[in-house]
Design a protein around this motif. Structure first.
Motif, PDB file in Angstrom:
ATOM      1  N   THR A   1       0.852  -1.194   0.000  1.00 48.23           N
ATOM      2  CA  THR A   1       0.000   0.000   0.000  1.00 48.23           C
ATOM      3  C   THR A   1       0.891   1.248   0.000  1.00 48.23           C
ATOM      4  N   ASN A   2       0.367   2.324  -0.604  1.00 50.45           N
ATOM      5  CA  ASN A   2       1.166   3.566  -0.692  1.00 50.45           C
ATOM      6  C   ASN A   2       1.013   4.389   0.578  1.00 50.45           C
ATOM      7  N   GLU A   3       1.757   3.980   1.570  1.00 50.14           N
ATOM      8  CA  GLU A   3       1.640   4.640   2.872  1.00 50.14           C
ATOM      9  C   GLU A   3       3.000   5.162   3.310  1.00 50.14           C
ATOM     10  N   GLY A   4       3.733   5.752   2.361  1.00 52.80           N
ATOM     11  CA  GLY A   4       4.893   6.525   2.740  1.00 52.80           C
ATOM     12  C   GLY A   4       6.251   5.863   2.726  1.00 52.80           C
ATOM     13  N   ALA A   5       6.417   4.777   1.963  1.00 51.73           N
ATOM     14  CA  ALA A   5       7.756   4.196   1.854  1.00 51.73           C
ATOM     15  C   ALA A   5       8.680   5.231   1.201  1.00 51.73           C
ATOM     16  N   THR A   6       9.850   5.427   1.766  1.00 48.29           N
ATOM     17  CA  THR A   6      10.796   6.413   1.235  1.00 48.29           C
ATOM     18  C   THR A   6      11.683   5.773   0.164  1.00 48.29           C
ATOM     19  N   PRO A   7      12.320   6.621  -0.677  1.00 46.18           N
ATOM     20  CA  PRO A   7      13.276   6.075  -1.645  1.00 46.18           C
ATOM     21  C   PRO A   7      14.362   5.232  -0.986  1.00 46.18           C
TER      22      PRO A   7
ATOM     23  N   VAL B   1      13.766  -6.120  -9.619  1.00 45.72           N
ATOM     24  CA  VAL B   1      12.767  -5.984  -8.548  1.00 45.72           C
ATOM     25  C   VAL B   1      11.917  -4.751  -8.864  1.00 45.72           C
ATOM     26  N   VAL B   2      10.616  -4.944  -9.005  1.00 42.78           N
ATOM     27  CA  VAL B   2       9.707  -3.828  -9.279  1.00 42.78           C
ATOM     28  C   VAL B   2       8.740  -3.678  -8.103  1.00 42.78           C
ATOM     29  N   ILE B   3       8.732  -2.487  -7.519  1.00 36.55           N
ATOM     30  CA  ILE B   3       7.854  -2.199  -6.387  1.00 36.55           C
ATOM     31  C   ILE B   3       6.647  -1.407  -6.883  1.00 36.55           C
ATOM     32  N   GLU B   4       5.452  -1.871  -6.538  1.00 39.75           N
ATOM     33  CA  GLU B   4       4.242  -1.137  -6.910  1.00 39.75           C
ATOM     34  C   GLU B   4       3.514  -0.694  -5.652  1.00 39.75           C
ATOM     35  N   GLU B   5       3.212   0.599  -5.589  1.00 36.17           N
ATOM     36  CA  GLU B   5       2.532   1.164  -4.421  1.00 36.17           C
ATOM     37  C   GLU B   5       1.078   1.423  -4.813  1.00 36.17           C
ATOM     38  N   VAL B   6       0.174   0.838  -4.041  1.00 38.59           N
ATOM     39  CA  VAL B   6      -1.239   0.794  -4.398  1.00 38.59           C
ATOM     40  C   VAL B   6      -2.034   1.647  -3.406  1.00 38.59           C
ATOM     41  N   ASP B   7      -2.936   2.458  -3.927  1.00 32.79           N
ATOM     42  CA  ASP B   7      -3.806   3.282  -3.078  1.00 32.79           C
ATOM     43  C   ASP B   7      -4.614   2.403  -2.113  1.00 32.79           C
ATOM     44  N   THR B   8      -4.803   2.879  -0.892  1.00 30.59           N
ATOM     45  CA  THR B   8      -5.519   2.048   0.098  1.00 30.59           C
ATOM     46  C   THR B   8      -6.993   1.823  -0.277  1.00 30.59           C
ATOM     47  N   ASP B   9      -7.554   2.671  -1.142  1.00 30.29           N
ATOM     48  CA  ASP B   9      -8.909   2.393  -1.661  1.00 30.29           C
ATOM     49  C   ASP B   9      -8.925   1.150  -2.544  1.00 30.29           C
ATOM     50  N   ASN B  10      -7.778   0.848  -3.133  1.00 28.01           N
ATOM     51  CA  ASN B  10      -7.706  -0.207  -4.147  1.00 28.01           C
ATOM     52  C   ASN B  10      -7.156  -1.518  -3.610  1.00 28.01           C
ATOM     53  N   TRP B  11      -6.837  -1.549  -2.319  1.00 26.14           N
ATOM     54  CA  TRP B  11      -6.291  -2.767  -1.705  1.00 26.14           C
ATOM     55  C   TRP B  11      -7.319  -3.297  -0.729  1.00 26.14           C
TER      56      TRP B  11
ATOM     57  N   GLU C   1       3.945   1.893 -16.477  1.00 23.81           N
ATOM     58  CA  GLU C   1       5.145   2.725 -16.383  1.00 23.81           C
ATOM     59  C   GLU C   1       5.478   2.920 -14.915  1.00 23.81           C
ATOM     60  N   VAL C   2       6.693   2.539 -14.540  1.00 21.12           N
ATOM     61  CA  VAL C   2       7.094   2.440 -13.134  1.00 21.12           C
ATOM     62  C   VAL C   2       8.142   3.508 -12.842  1.00 21.12           C
ATOM     63  N   ASP C   3       7.971   4.205 -11.728  1.00 21.22           N
ATOM     64  CA  ASP C   3       8.940   5.207 -11.290  1.00 21.22           C
ATOM     65  C   ASP C   3      10.336   4.581 -11.150  1.00 21.22           C
ATOM     66  N   THR C   4      11.366   5.329 -11.518  1.00 21.73           N
ATOM     67  CA  THR C   4      12.727   4.761 -11.457  1.00 21.73           C
ATOM     68  C   THR C   4      13.174   4.476 -10.017  1.00 21.73           C
ATOM     69  N   ASP C   5      12.555   5.117  -9.025  1.00 28.10           N
ATOM     70  CA  ASP C   5      12.839   4.754  -7.622  1.00 28.10           C
ATOM     71  C   ASP C   5      12.356   3.345  -7.300  1.00 28.10           C
ATOM     72  N   ASN C   6      11.354   2.888  -8.053  1.00 24.89           N
ATOM     73  CA  ASN C   6      10.683   1.623  -7.728  1.00 24.89           C
ATOM     74  C   ASN C   6      11.150   0.466  -8.599  1.00 24.89           C
ATOM     75  N   TRP C   7      12.076   0.734  -9.508  1.00 22.78           N
ATOM     76  CA  TRP C   7      12.583  -0.321 -10.398  1.00 22.78           C
ATOM     77  C   TRP C   7      14.032  -0.586 -10.026  1.00 22.78           C
ATOM     78  N   GLY C   8      14.300  -1.805  -9.589  1.00 22.34           N
ATOM     79  CA  GLY C   8      15.664  -2.164  -9.231  1.00 22.34           C
ATOM     80  C   GLY C   8      16.252  -3.156 -10.208  1.00 22.34           C
ATOM     81  N   ILE C   9      17.516  -2.972 -10.507  1.00 23.03           N
ATOM     82  CA  ILE C   9      18.275  -3.970 -11.260  1.00 23.03           C
ATOM     83  C   ILE C   9      19.708  -3.913 -10.737  1.00 23.03           C
TER      84      ILE C   9
END
Lengths: 67, 67, 67, 67, 67, 67
Positions: free
Chosen positions: B9-15, B42-52, D46-54
Motif C-alpha cells: 500500500t502507498n503509505e509513505g515508503a521512502t526512496p 525488482v519492481v515495487i508497486e505502491e497501491v492506493d488504500t482504496d484499491n487494496w 510505467e514504473v517510477d525509477t525509484d521503484n525499479w531495481g536492477i
C-alpha cells in the motif's frame, strides 16, 4: 489466502464501487472455494486508456470513435 | 535473471527504504538460489488504500477503524 | 499485507530453498517497512526455460551455449 | 485472447510510441501463434525509477551515474 | 475489458468450481462497474503449496500443522 | 530493462514459436522505445483452458462449441 488482481481502465470507478468489487470477489471465493475471507487479498489497478490496448490499438483511440 | 514484483500500500515508503528492499531481495536470491544479481529485477508497486482489499474491505476503511 | 511474486526459471530450487526465500523476504519487509509478517504473502513461480527469454532468446538456447 | 503486460520505467514514452507497442505485439501474436487480434489485450505499466531495481539498486541511482 | 488474475493454492479446485469463479467475477464487474462481459478475461493460477508463503513459511508446512 | 509477461492458453505453442515471440517483442521494444535488448525479459505463461475465462465461461467450454 487467495490473491486477486483486477485491472481496469481508469474511467471513474468510485471508492464505493471498488469496495463492492472487493467485497463481492472475497465473498465469491469463500462461497465457491471455501477460502478464508480474512486472508483474501484483492488489489485493483486502474490503467490509463493510453496504456490499455485491445484489438491492436489503445482504448483512448477507441473511445474517440465512440467504442 | 529472477523477476520480483512487490506490491505494498502507498503509505509513505521512502526512496531509501525502497532501495533497501531492492538490495535485500537481490542479495537473498543470490545467496539462497545462486541467482546473478546483475540481471535480477525488482519492481515495487505502491497501491492506493482504496484499491487494496483484505478481509473483504478496502484498507482505507480498516485504517479509519485503527487497524 | 504485502504481496510479493518471485519468478525464477525452473532449474531445481528445492523446497528448503524456497522456504528460505519466503522467510527472508517476509523478514526483510517487516524490518525495512514495518509490514506485518502474518499477512505477508510470497508466491514463487517457476518458469520453463523455453518460456523465459532474455537478450531476445529463450534461456534454453543460452544454457546450450553454456551461459 | 492473449493477455500481455509490459512493464517499463516511466521515462517519457509517448502515446504514439505506446500505440506502436500495442499494435506491434498484437500483430506478432497473430502472425506467430494465430491469436485473434480482436481479443488480444496489451497493458503497459510505467514504473517510477525509484521503484525499479536492477543489479541490486534503483534505476534512479544508476541514471545519476550515467548508466 | 477488465483483466482479472486469481491466484490460489492447488488444493483441488474442480473445473466446475473454477467455472463458477469465472462466471461470478464476470457478472460482478458487469453489475458494479458496467464492464462488458464479452471482453472480460479471468485467469486462474493454481500454485503449489511449497511455492506459496504466508506468515513467513510455505503453506505446505502450515498444512502439516493442521492450519 | 523492460519486463514483459505474455499469457496464452496452453494449446500447443512450440518452442520455436515461443522463441519467435521472445525475439519479436524484444526487437519491437528496442526499435520503438530504445530499450536495451540485453536486459529485456519476456516470460510466457501457458494457462490450462479450464483456468482461462472469457465472456463469463472457461475456454474449455467455448472450444467444445467450436469457438
Amino acid at each position: 489466502m487467495p490473491y486477486v488482481n483486477v485491472k481496469i481502465t481508469n474511467e471513474g470507478a468510485t471508492p464505493t464501487q471498488k469496495a463492492e468489487v472487493i467485497a463481492g470477489i472475497t465473498e465469491l471465493l469463500q462461497r465457491v472455494l471455501g477460502k478464508n475471507p480474512a486472508t483474501t487479498v484483492v488489489v485493483i489497478e486502474e490503467v490509463d486508456t493510453d496504456n490499455w490496448g485491445i484489438g491492436g490499438e489503445p482504448v483512448t483511440l477507441r473511445r474517440r470513435r465512440g467504442l
